[in-house]
Enzyme design. Structure first.
Site, short mmCIF file in Angstrom:
data_model
loop_
_atom_site.label_atom_id
_atom_site.label_comp_id
_atom_site.label_asym_id
_atom_site.label_seq_id
_atom_site.Cartn_x
_atom_site.Cartn_y
_atom_site.Cartn_z
N GLU A 26 17.33 -48.40 113.51
CA GLU A 26 17.32 -49.47 114.35
C GLU A 26 18.53 -50.05 115.70
O GLU A 26 19.48 -50.65 114.88
CB GLU A 26 15.97 -50.56 114.28
CG GLU A 26 16.38 -51.51 113.05
CD GLU A 26 15.71 -52.94 113.54
OE1 GLU A 26 15.29 -53.33 114.66
OE2 GLU A 26 15.22 -53.25 112.11
N LYS A 87 15.56 -57.10 123.92
CA LYS A 87 15.13 -56.68 122.29
C LYS A 87 14.25 -56.23 122.74
O LYS A 87 13.10 -56.75 124.33
CB LYS A 87 15.15 -57.41 122.07
CG LYS A 87 14.13 -57.70 120.97
CD LYS A 87 14.26 -59.19 119.98
CE LYS A 87 12.30 -58.70 119.22
NZ LYS A 87 12.30 -60.11 118.59
N VAL A 107 12.00 -52.38 114.84
CA VAL A 107 11.29 -51.58 114.32
C VAL A 107 10.01 -50.93 115.22
O VAL A 107 9.98 -49.67 114.59
CB VAL A 107 10.76 -52.10 113.12
CG1 VAL A 107 9.49 -51.29 112.49
CG2 VAL A 107 11.88 -52.89 112.30
N LYS A 160 10.38 -60.09 106.41
CA LYS A 160 11.28 -61.26 106.16
C LYS A 160 9.91 -62.96 106.18
O LYS A 160 9.47 -62.75 106.24
CB LYS A 160 11.47 -61.32 107.88
CG LYS A 160 13.07 -61.15 108.23
CD LYS A 160 13.28 -60.56 109.02
CE LYS A 160 11.79 -60.50 110.49
NZ LYS A 160 12.55 -59.48 111.29
N1 PSU Z 1 15.04 -57.37 110.26
C1 PSU Z 1 15.91 -57.74 110.17
N2 PSU Z 1 16.90 -59.00 111.07
C2 PSU Z 1 16.33 -58.59 112.41
C3 PSU Z 1 14.66 -58.32 112.46
C4 PSU Z 1 14.65 -57.20 111.45
O1 PSU Z 1 16.78 -57.51 108.88
O2 PSU Z 1 16.67 -58.48 113.41
C5 PSU Z 1 14.66 -57.29 113.50
C6 PSU Z 1 13.44 -55.85 113.81
O3 PSU Z 1 13.93 -55.54 114.50
C7 PSU Z 1 11.93 -56.28 114.03
C8 PSU Z 1 11.88 -57.46 114.27
O4 PSU Z 1 11.71 -55.15 114.32
O5 PSU Z 1 13.08 -58.17 114.36
C9 PSU Z 1 10.44 -58.27 114.94
O6 PSU Z 1 11.08 -59.23 115.63
P1 PSU Z 1 9.16 -59.70 116.87
O7 PSU Z 1 8.98 -60.54 115.61
O8 PSU Z 1 9.91 -60.79 118.11
O9 PSU Z 1 8.02 -58.46 116.87
#
Ligand code: PSU
Ligand code: MN
Length: 304
Positions: A26, A87, A107, A160
């Site tokens: 990604e 993004k 992702v 996370k």
């Molecule tokens: N994992 C990481 N760093 C990131 C992300 C994931 O270590 O920056 C990113 C990925 O692209 C994931 C996104 O899909 O954060 C999720 O964002 P949201 O919670 O807005 O869907």
């Protein structure tokens, strides 16, 4: 033009022709997840880690409205250093293509595009999921619902730890997304080796994951994602006390600043990197490199 076509980088194009194993990567971690100037160096290191295992890296992103599978170095540099990089989740792809945007895939969108390109394995750091207080904010990453309908194997270090891990695991179960620990039955917590939640399944080798990929290849009864959860060794995790302290502060600051929507994840990650004096960044880099290595081993074992 009909729809948005995928453009393949030369290395990925050659791999598709020869049937060489490919690993999708990604670009949101590069543009929004990691600080400059380290992000570009790390992006290249991730690709080299995949190559070292005998697979071809396919970093996915959008440049001038073109969806590219296998960004070249100039394109990678652009996504890592420009201020106009959006993004992009799945819902954004068509409008971003139509407006000629530069964008980084999450992702969710990386999985969707990779599967459309016939790529079966994808490496990331941590999945998006259900945010804390989601019962009020409804903030749940589109990663989850996309994985429910996308046949791809994603290697991650869990979700996370800034998220509600228990709620995320419940949602993955509801959505029919498979979760398997790599040499563990403890679901990893990204910065932390163990989130405190158990797993039903564990595998011991890339070959075992490859067998699962083969088992469901083209099988209409099993078209959701398989999440391979790869924990950091205990010796490499972030100090749990520091983690808990910074997380509490970060959530408080986020509220003060009124951060919401797609700004939440980048805000929390940046806060961590800043307030652990780089310790969380080192851990984050280790996570991504380890996951890329394992994903490449799985892709090699899975063949084409
Ligand atoms: N994992 C990481 N760093 C990131 C992300 C994931 O270590 O920056 C990113 C990925 O692209 C994931 C996104 O899909 O954060 C999720 O964002 P949201 O919670 O807005 O869907
Ligand atoms: Mn969100």
């Amino acid at each position: 033009m009909n729809g948005f076509e995928i453009r393949y980088g030369p290395e990925v194009d050659a791999a598709r022709r020869s049937g060489a194993p490919i690993v999708a990567l990604e670009s949101t971690i590069i543009s929004h997840g990691l600080p400059r100037p380290d992000n570009l160096r790390i992006a290249r290191e991730i690709e080299d880690t995949v190559r070292a295992q005998g697979a071809v890296p396919a970093t996915i992103g959008m440049v001038d409205g073109e969806l590219i599978v296998g960004l070249d170095d100039a394109q990678l540099t652009r996504l890592a250093t420009s201020d106009d990089v959006v993004k992009l989740s799945v819902r954004d792809l068509a409008i971003a293509a139509a407006t000629g945007a530069n964008g980084a895939t999450t992702v969710a969108s990386t999985s969707a595009v990779a599967a459309a390109a016939g790529i079966e394995v994808f490496a990331t750091g941590g999945l998006g999921g259900v945010h804390r207080l989601a019962s009020e904010s409804f903030d749940e990453s589109a990663d989850l619902v996309t994985l429910a309908r996308t046949p791809i194997c994603v290697v991650s270090a869990g979700v996370k730890s800034i998220l509600d891990v228990g709620a995320t695991l419940e949602r993955l179960e509801t959505l029919g997304v498979g979760v398997v620990g790599y040499r563990t039955r403890k679901f990893p917590g990204f910065y932390l080796s163990d989130s405190g939640f158990p797993l039903d399944w564990s595998v011991d080798s890339p070959e075992q994951v490859a067998r699962a990929i083969h088992a469901r290849r083209g099988h209409r009864a099993s078209q959701s994602a398989l999440v391979v959860a790869n924990p950091l060794p205990l010796s490499e995790q972030l100090d749990p006390a520091l983690h808990d302290q910074v997380l509490t502060e970060a959530l408080h600051e986020m509220k003060l600043h009124g951060v919401s929507g797609k700004g939440v994840t980048p805000f929390l990650l940046a806060y961590f990197h800043e307030h652990t004096l780089g310790a969380s960044l080192d851990v984050n880099i280790r996570i991504i490199l380890r996951n890329s290595e394992l994903a490449a081993q799985i892709a090699v074992a899975a063949g084409k």
